[in-house]
Write a protein that holds these residues in place. Structure first.
Motif, PDB file in Angstrom:
ATOM      1  N   GLN A  26       0.822  -1.212   0.000  1.00 29.20           N
ATOM      2  CA  GLN A  26       0.000   0.000   0.000  1.00 29.20           C
ATOM      3  C   GLN A  26       0.854   1.259   0.000  1.00 29.20           C
ATOM      4  O   GLN A  26       0.587   2.208  -0.730  1.00 29.20           O
ATOM      5  CB  GLN A  26      -0.878   0.010   1.255  1.00 29.20           C
TER       6      GLN A  26
ATOM      7  N   MET B 253       9.136  -7.176  -2.269  1.00 26.35           N
ATOM      8  CA  MET B 253       9.285  -6.623  -0.923  1.00 26.35           C
ATOM      9  C   MET B 253      10.748  -6.792  -0.509  1.00 26.35           C
ATOM     10  O   MET B 253      11.368  -7.801  -0.810  1.00 26.35           O
ATOM     11  CB  MET B 253       8.404  -7.374   0.073  1.00 26.35           C
TER      12      MET B 253
ATOM     13  N   GLY C  51       7.232  -0.393   4.142  1.00 25.73           N
ATOM     14  CA  GLY C  51       6.145  -0.872   4.990  1.00 25.73           C
ATOM     15  C   GLY C  51       6.747  -1.703   6.102  1.00 25.73           C
ATOM     16  O   GLY C  51       7.894  -2.153   6.002  1.00 25.73           O
ATOM     17  N   ASP C  52       5.986  -1.917   7.160  1.00 29.35           N
ATOM     18  CA  ASP C  52       6.570  -2.676   8.275  1.00 29.35           C
ATOM     19  C   ASP C  52       6.849  -4.123   7.863  1.00 29.35           C
ATOM     20  O   ASP C  52       7.745  -4.759   8.388  1.00 29.35           O
ATOM     21  CB  ASP C  52       5.724  -2.599   9.547  1.00 29.35           C
TER      22      ASP C  52
ATOM     23  N   MET D  75      12.373  -7.429   5.414  1.00 28.55           N
ATOM     24  CA  MET D  75      12.909  -8.412   4.472  1.00 28.55           C
ATOM     25  C   MET D  75      14.377  -8.192   4.129  1.00 28.55           C
ATOM     26  O   MET D  75      15.060  -9.126   3.742  1.00 28.55           O
ATOM     27  CB  MET D  75      12.064  -8.430   3.211  1.00 28.55           C
TER      28      MET D  75
ATOM     29  N   ASN E 245       1.645   0.090   9.621  1.00 33.20           N
ATOM     30  CA  ASN E 245       0.214  -0.179   9.881  1.00 33.20           C
ATOM     31  C   ASN E 245       0.026  -1.510  10.616  1.00 33.20           C
ATOM     32  O   ASN E 245      -1.067  -2.049  10.654  1.00 33.20           O
ATOM     33  CB  ASN E 245      -0.590  -0.149   8.575  1.00 33.20           C
TER      34      ASN E 245
ATOM     35  N   GLY F 236      -0.405  -4.692   4.756  1.00 26.82           N
ATOM     36  CA  GLY F 236      -1.573  -3.898   4.413  1.00 26.82           C
ATOM     37  C   GLY F 236      -2.200  -4.220   3.060  1.00 26.82           C
ATOM     38  O   GLY F 236      -3.421  -4.318   2.938  1.00 26.82           O
ATOM     39  N   MET F 237      -1.379  -4.369   2.040  1.00 28.76           N
ATOM     40  CA  MET F 237      -1.924  -4.597   0.709  1.00 28.76           C
ATOM     41  C   MET F 237      -2.696  -5.919   0.660  1.00 28.76           C
ATOM     42  O   MET F 237      -3.771  -6.010   0.072  1.00 28.76           O
ATOM     43  CB  MET F 237      -0.784  -4.595  -0.313  1.00 28.76           C
TER      44      MET F 237
END
Ligand SMILES: Cc1cc2nc3c(=O)[nH]c(=O)nc-3n(C[C@H](O)[C@H](O)[C@H](O)COP(=O)(O)OP(=O)(O)OC[C@H]3O[C@@H](n4cnc5c(N)ncnc54)[C@H](O)[C@@H]3O)c2cc1C
Ligand SMILES: Cc1ncc(C[n+]2csc(CCOP(=O)(O)OP(=O)(O)O)c2C)c(N)n1
Lengths: 602, 175
Positions: free
Chosen positions: A389, A415, A439-440, A445, A467, A471-472
């Motif tokens: 996201q 990712m 992203g978290d 990774m 988040n 999320g995605m």
């Protein structure tokens, strides 16, 4: 001069203009590492995982346009590169990956740390080589670089057995040439004259044209030509995820990104156009959705250097095989100016109706973080992203002013790409502000590369859009799997501030919008080590607009409360810094009001 | 009516194209070509590889079971392989297509005459014989071989080996 294969290889790299190698040692590359010892013309960057090395070479290549180089040992070292090589392959990025291999005498005998890396990478490289004799090294290295950077760029792997790098042979470095001649490989760069004239004709006749610009325009270095074509003809431009920056995204003729998470107005424009001018873009399914319903009423001009892309998804009316810059330069000789049209007004109307907009309700949102990164860095930061996201929000809200300012994994969607890519970028541009928007999930990774950034004093800033969720995937489960949130919860996560500190970087946490600005301003001042900014946002946020996979614009989902938001944001305009998107919108609304007022008077 | 329609659909679906691919004679080239077909899901009906008059160059003759649109992609994708020198579609000019088959057929003494007659009609030869079997060698276009196979099936075929198609342009043209 008697030289070992390893020394010959380094000498060839130097002559190819290589200044940095991202790598990790091991048995099969010991002679190469020995040759690197004390070698000052090329800087070797020691990574923490070979995947990091491949993404760094990739980030370096995307930001500079030069070939990026990574190096790994045989077996596990080589296989660890594969994700990065595949990432570069899907996005047509020029890298050369060098791997060690077991001795030629034991190849095929399941020797210690043997992996058939040329076999493994065959589907994800543009080409690869297994070098069997040191005499072949200069030719192979020259060909590898030439193949990687020419035509449709892509990764090339060179596998060098231990005995080949050890063996000393007579070789004169002065005989090395970067000019190569491969009779079976001759990319076409000049477009067909007749087709270019036909294209100009179609442009002259079109009532509702749209420019659809992709990564090919970036790799071709054609931003100037794209912008000139748009300005001369007043044709609005939408770019793919990988075409971002081919035109200044704050330009009045830019519609931002199209596709699954593209702007509604770009998608409406493409859906209703009568001429689609595809420039170095490959009609990816994230762009077209359902192909039979994509740009149905439009004639298509397709410019691409790879003949296999033409007609692969959509059969064009005017195919032009060639390099974007070369073709557009020719095309511009035949294209006449066009005025601003009703069609353009129509697009602006869509734009006013479906702006990119997000709530200003006192909570911290990803969109705000991205905008503020832009504001604080004067929209000059080079942004890399991870996948999810946050990547899509960045694609929507980070307005690229120029090409190569945007580094993201589009085709493979890897990712873990963001941080090592940012390190590669920073290595190429030590003075630039480089921000990895992560992203978290993604951050964890390749998090080990924070150490690489610390060791080399690289001030990459990672803004984690935290988040507490994948999320995605969560969004898809919410929308398409009846809110059955299966294995997307990341509540249990490390403390990113402490993690950054443990790696020798600086960690900060932001939970409220009013604290963001100060944190960012502090972050950009730090110039000698990495910074991690843990930005805590609500879990339930979704990316809008969205055209669900394989569907058409008729199924586009927009924010439910869009109208409400439009009203509140305008009422609130004093207290919030406005993104360029809304400035344009405001100007447009003003212009419409003025026109209406004039009409009333008459 | 129904069969007529399904026949045309079948004909379209089962289009076959013979293409010739000249490649650098390097190790691994076959894997690249075969891998490309597998990866992109293109159908190969047959593939033969052999040397040419130039020892640096090999020729692959491939029978591709795809329609025109896909064939165009096949040819373009093959061209992208660095070691592919040339790709030609034999549909674009008159060409001779041949394959060779060895067919091991049951040869009960009662049927031997008949089998020899069939072989003769197809200009085939009996190249091996045992008390129970013949091996028939026959060359020709794919259809001819399909036909003799069909006729010999009546006696019980134990094994068949076909080389796959090779082709050559007629006249002075070379592919
Ligand atoms: C989570 C996620 C969501 C996504 N959503 C979207 C989305 O909403 N919208 C979107 O656009 N993408 C989206 N993508 C990205 C998408 O998957 C594709 O990667 C992207 O659309 C491809 O961009 P492109 O068409 O510009 O092609 P690229 O992959 O950049 O290919 C470039 C093309 O240009 C050609 N080319 C290269 N060099 C030259 C040259 N010198 N001259 C001429 N031609 C050249 C190449 O042959 C190729 O055909 C998403 C990705 C992820 C991970
Ligand atoms: C290596 C890899 N594994 C899995 C995926 C599938 N995937 C796509 S997005 C996503 C979630 C990403 O989560 P996060 O990095 O936290 O970003 P967010 O979507 O929450 O912004 C996953 C798992 C992927 N793209 N890459």
């Amino acid at each position: 001069m008697k030289m070992s294969g390893a020394n010959i290889m380094l000498e060839c790299l130097r002559r190819e203009g290589v200044r940095h190698i991202f790598g990790y040692p091991g048995g099969a590359v010991l002679p190469i590492y020995d040759a690197l010892y004390g070698y000052t013309d090329i800087e070797h960057v020691l990574v923490r995982h070979e995947q990091g090395a491949s993404h760094m070479a990739d980030g370096y290549a995307r930001a500079t346009g030069q070939v990026g180089v990574c190096l790994a040992t045989s077996g596990p070292g080589a296989t660890n590169l594969v994700t990065g090589i595949a990432t570069a392959y899907m996005d047509s990025i020029p890298i050369v990956a060098i791997t060690g291999q077991v001795r030629t005498s034991v190849i095929g005998k399941d020797a210690f740390q043997e992996a058939d890396i040329t076999g493994i990478t065959m589907p994800v490289t543009k080409h690869n080589f297994l070098v069997k004799r040191p005499e072949d090294l200069p030719r192979v290295i020259a060909e590898a670089f030439y193949i990687a950077r020419s035509g449709r760029p892509g990764p090339v792997l060179v596998d060098i057995p231990l005995d080949v790098s050890l063996t000393k042979i007579e070789w004169d470095p002065e005989t090395y040439t970067t000019q190569v001649n491969i009779p079976s490989y001759k990319p076409t760069t000049r477009g067909h004259e007749m087709q270019i004239r036909k294209a100009a004709q179609l442009i002259a006749e079109a009532k509702r044209p749209v420019l659809y610009v992709g990564g090919g325009a970036i790799s071709s270095g054609a931003a100037k030509e794209v912008t000139e074509l748009a300005e001369r003809t007043n044709i609005l431009v939408t770019t793919t995820l990988l075409g971002k920056g081919a035109i200044d995204e704050t330009h009045r003729l830019s519609m931002g990104m199209l596709g699954m998470h593209g702007t509604a107005y770009a998608n409406h424009a493409v859906n209703n156009c009568d001429l689609l001018i595809a420039v170095g873009a490959r009609f990816d399914d994230r762009v077209t959705g359902k192909v039979d319903k994509f740009a149905t009423g439009a004639k298509i001009i397709h410019i691409d250097i790879d003949p296999a892309e033409i007609g692969k998804v959509k059969v064009p009316d005017v195919p032009i095989v060639g390099d974007v810059k070369t073709v557009l330069t020719e095309l511009l000789k035949h294209v006449q100016p066009r005025p601003w049209t009703e069609w353009n007004d129509q697009i602006m109307e869509w734009r006013a109706r479906f702006p990119l907009i997000y709530p200003r309700d006192g909570k911290l949102y990803a969109e705000y973080v991205i905008e503020q990164i832009g504001e604080v860095t004067n929209w000059e930061a080079i942004m890399t992203t991870d996948v999810g996201q946050h990547q899509m929000w960045a694609a929507q809200y980070y307005k690229c002013r120029r090409p190569r300012q945007w580094v993201t994994s589009g085709g493979l969607g890897t990712m873990g790409f963001g941080l090592p890519a940012a390190i590669g970028v920073q290595k190429a541009f030590p003075d630039a502000t480089v921000v990895c928007l992560s992203g978290d999930g993604s951050f964890q990774m390749c998090v080990q590369e924070l150490m690489t950034a610390t060791v080399y004093g690289l001030p990459v800033i990672t803004a984690i859009i935290n988040n507490r969720s994948l999320g995605m995937v969560r969004q898809w489960q919410e929308m398409f799997y009846e809110e059955r949130y299966s294995h997307v919860d990341l509540q249990a996560s490390p403390d990113y501030v402490k993690l950054a500190e443990a790696y020798g970087g600086v960690g900060m946490r932001v939970q409220k919008p009013e604290d963001l600005r100060a944190a960012l301003e502090e972050a950009v001042k730090i110039r000698n080590r990495p910074v991690v900014l843990d930005c805590v946002i609500p879990t339930e946020e979704n990316v809008y607009p969205m055209i669900p996979s394989g569907q058409s614009i008729d199924e586009m989902k927009i924010r439910e409360n869009l109208e409400e938001l439009k009203a509140t944001v305008h009422a609130d305009s004093e207290t919030w810094s406005f993104s360029d998107e809304e400035k344009v919108l405001e100007q447009y609304v003003e212009a419409v009001r003025a026109a209406e007022a004039r009409k009333e008077k008459e | 009516m129904a069969t007529a329609i399904s026949n045309t659909i079948m004909a379209q679906m089962q289009q076959q194209h013979v293409i010739t691919v000249l490649v650098e004679n390097h190790p691994g080239v076959l894997a690249r070509v075969a891998g490309l077909f597998a990866r992109r899901g293109y159908n190969i009906e047959s593939l033969t590889v052999s040397v040419t008059d130039d020892p640096q160059v090999s020729r692959m003759t491939i029978v591709v079971g795809e329609d025109h649109r896909v064939l165009e992609q096949v040819i373009k994708q093959l061209h992208k392989l660095i070691e592919v020198i040339r790709v030609a579609d034999y549909a674009e000019f008159p060409a001779i297509e041949r394959e060779l088959a060895l067919i091991k057929v049951n040869a009960d003494p009662r049927h031997r005459r008949e089998i020899m007659e069939i072989a003769e009609v197809f200009r085939g030869r009996i190249v091996d014989m045992s008390d129970k079997t013949f091996v028939v060698e026959v060359t020709g276009g794919t259809e001819k071989i399909d036909k003799i196979y069909e006729l010999l099936s009546a006696y019980g075929i134990r094994e068949m080996v076909r080389t796959g198609v090779i082709a050559m342009a007629r006249g002075t043209k070379t592919a």
